[in-house]
Structure formats: structure tokens, C-alpha cells
Design a protein around this motif. Structure first.
Motif, PDB file in Angstrom:
ATOM      1  N   UNK A 231       1.124   2.164  13.675  1.00 60.99           N
ATOM      2  CA  UNK A 231       0.538   2.180  12.459  1.00 60.99           C
ATOM      3  C   UNK A 231       1.469   2.135  11.236  1.00 60.99           C
ATOM      4  N   UNK A 232       2.225   1.181  11.047  1.00 65.69           N
ATOM      5  CA  UNK A 232       3.464   1.159   9.959  1.00 65.69           C
ATOM      6  C   UNK A 232       2.719   1.339   8.724  1.00 65.69           C
ATOM      7  N   UNK A 233       3.308   2.350   7.706  1.00 65.03           N
ATOM      8  CA  UNK A 233       2.792   2.414   6.367  1.00 65.03           C
ATOM      9  C   UNK A 233       1.264   3.070   6.300  1.00 65.03           C
ATOM     10  N   UNK A 234       0.971   3.430   7.249  1.00 63.59           N
ATOM     11  CA  UNK A 234      -0.357   4.304   7.466  1.00 63.59           C
ATOM     12  C   UNK A 234      -0.220   5.643   6.966  1.00 63.59           C
ATOM     13  N   UNK A 279       3.724   2.675  -1.514  1.00 67.05           N
ATOM     14  CA  UNK A 279       3.765   2.029  -0.311  1.00 67.05           C
ATOM     15  C   UNK A 279       4.755   2.790   0.751  1.00 67.05           C
ATOM     16  N   UNK A 280       4.407   3.042   1.811  1.00 68.00           N
ATOM     17  CA  UNK A 280       5.072   3.839   2.709  1.00 68.00           C
ATOM     18  C   UNK A 280       5.686   3.126   3.887  1.00 68.00           C
ATOM     19  N   UNK A 281       6.704   3.595   4.592  1.00 67.64           N
ATOM     20  CA  UNK A 281       7.391   2.760   5.429  1.00 67.64           C
ATOM     21  C   UNK A 281       7.271   3.507   6.908  1.00 67.64           C
ATOM     22  N   UNK A 282       7.231   2.874   7.996  1.00 63.46           N
ATOM     23  CA  UNK A 282       7.376   3.478   9.127  1.00 63.46           C
ATOM     24  C   UNK A 282       5.952   4.351   9.446  1.00 63.46           C
TER      25      UNK A 282
END
Ligand SMILES: [Zn+2]
Length: 300
Positions: A231-234, A279-282
């Protein structure tokens, strides 16, 4: 389902059929707001608008690890999800009345009545004697919209508890009495005082169940870990892992009624700039750390 929900405060003295009045949910362990039982295995949870939007827009991948949300209620408007459960699609709940005691749930502002609710699947449904464990997940609990004071308070709480180092903190635990043990009940305040050792001991006590059940638990936890890894970005800030186990299984207990594990409480969770957040990565490393701690205890 057309969920015909009314508010007691809007009935204007009309007679309320006792059958239709909702009951408080008996098995709640964590959380701040009292839940209510609805017929057919559902719960009514008072929430803020943000959690409603989260359930409306949550990524598909997260849906698989969240309780099923069948309807949302904003003021007098009730909307039912297209993918609501069979019960909700086939049966109509008529004249369900939200008592004023529930409307006045202390959500956000103690003096305000809650306007928003979500109808969720009840993880204890059809269980005879459920053991319930609520673990706050992750190393950070505040959302991106939190005030400076809130961020400081929540960060301190993570640092002073097992959250920061282990990715989990005990938020509530209830085990019904058995032949060997009295009833066990731990609240979130006791959970905050726990160090690593006490947490491990409590969680081990919770998982003092048969090998067969433990195998199901492990499989489900690994499944959730897989989802979070993809779940990238969650970011599941402030969410909990809710684990429910049938204490008195018989040979006839369906497997589905033995163990239920879901991620709950998404009021501060985010993904892809949801509601103007960052926004978040990974992947969410904090939540994965929590899952790994728990898997370590269960497999230990
Ligand atoms: Zn439903």
C-alpha cells in the motif's frame, strides 16, 4: 438496504417502539466513542466527517483489511455503499432510532451532538464468547491536520509508550473468564503504562488459545502485513489493529467465526494527499513494525 434511521431528538414526542431502540455495543474495548449494535451484525459508530470520506474513498487494497462499511450517515442523509453486505442489500432496517444518549456521544466536542455515523460490520458477530484485543498501530498517531499542541501531545505519548519502539501499544483487551482464569480486562490507560515486557506478557496471555486458532491468527496477520507492504503512500496514523477470537469454539464453529482481524479507526489515516494532506512515498513502516512485533510474539 434503505436504512431508515431516525434521531430520537427529531421524533418530537412520537412513541418509539422498544424493539427498534438500539442497544449499546457490549464488546467495545478501545476507542473514545460508544458504539451501538444494529441488527444483522452491524455497528453504528459515531465519527467525524473525515472518517466518512476515508471510508468513501479508501483505496481498494485497504478495503480488504478494514471492516466492511455498509452505510454512512451525515445529518439526515443516509447513503448505502454499492458493495454493502448481502444483509444490507436484501433487508430493510425500518425505523431504527438513534437514542439521544448516542447522538450526544463525545465526539470532537462534548457539547455537540454527533451528526455523522458509519455502519460497520461487527467483528464479534455470532461469536459466543469473544476475546478482544485492540492495539494502536504505528509509531505516529497524529494526522497531517493536527495542531502544533496536538502533535506535541501525541508524539510525547508515542515516545513514552511502546508505540515508538515497537509500533504497537495496548489500547484495550478483554478475555472472558475461563476454567483457568478470571476475566481479564485492560484499558488504554493501563496500556500506556506498559513497557515492552508487560506488553509481551499481556499479548501472550491473549493468544493463549489452541494451535489451530493460532495458525489462523498468523495467517491473517501475514495477510495484513502483505497488504500494508504493497500500500504505497498509505499512512494509518492513529489506526488500531482489532483482533477478535472465539474463546469457546466447538467442532461446529465455522472457521470464519473463529478469528477476525481488521484495521480500524481511520480518522487520521491518509493516502495520496487525501483531504489536502501531505503525499507520502513507499509503505507505512510504522504500521509494519507493529505487525512484525506482533508476529514475533505470536510465533515466539
Ligand atoms: Zn451491511
Amino acid at each position: 438496504m434503505v436504512l431508515n434511521i431516525k434521531r430520537a431528538s427529531s421524533l418530537d414526542g412520537a412513541t418509539v417502539n422498544v424493539q427498534d431502540v438500539l442497544k449499546p455495543f457490549d464488546h467495545q474495548v478501545g476507542g473514545h466513542t460508544p458504539f451501538t449494535s444494529l441488527p444483522n451484525g452491524h455497528l453504528l459508530k459515531p465519527c467525524d466527517e473525515r472518517e466518512i470520506y476515508f471510508y468513501q474513498k479508501m483505496p481498494k487494497i485497504i478495503k480488504s483489511i478494514a471492516p466492511k462499511c455498509c452505510s454512512t450517515i451525515q445529518g439526515s442523509s443516509v447513503s448505502t455503499f454499492d458493495d454493502s453486505c448481502v444483509n444490507c442489500r436484501q433487508h430493510q432496517l425500518e425505523n431504527v432510532v438513534i437514542p439521544e444518549s448516542i447522538e450526544g456521544s463525545p465526539i470532537l466536542n462534548k457539547r455537540k451532538l454527533s451528526k455523522n455515523f458509519i455502519v460497520l460490520s461487527d467483528l464479534t458477530y455470532r461469536m459466543k464468547s469473544p476475546r478482544i484485543l485492540d492495539l494502536k498501530l504505528g509509531t505516529r498517531q497524529h494526522g497531517d491536520q493536527a495542531t502544533v499542541a496536538k502533535i506535541a501531545c501525541m508524539t510525547a505519548k508515542c515516545q513514552s509508550t511502546t508505540s515508538a519502539s515497537l509500533g504497537i501499544r495496548l489500547c484495550g483487551m478483554k478475555c472472558p473468564p475461563s476454567e483457568q482464569n478470571n476475566q481479564i480486562s485492560i484499558n488504554k490507560y493501563e496500556g500506556r503504562e506498559m513497557g515492552k515486557l508487560e506488553l509481551f506478557m499481556a499479548v501472550r496471555q491473549f493468544f493463549n488459545v489452541s494451535e489451530t486458532v493460532l495458525e489462523v491468527v498468523q495467517k491473517k496477520l501475514l495477510g495484513i502485513r502483505d497488504v500494508l507492504s504493497e500500500a504505497d503512500g498509505v499512512r494509518l496514523f492513529g489506526a488500531s489493529l482489532l483482533i477478535v477470537i472465539e474463546s469457546e469454539p466447538t467442532d461446529f464453529t465455522p472457521t470464519d467465526n473463529l478469528v477476525r482481524i481488521k484495521v480500524v479507526d481511520f480518522a487520521n489515516s491518509t493516502f495520496d494527499g487525501f483531504q489536502g494532506d501531505n503525499f507520502y512515498e513507499g509503505r507505512d513502516e510504522g504500521s509494519i513494525l507493529g505487525l512484525d512485533t506482533l508476529l514475533g510474539i505470536v510465533q515466539g
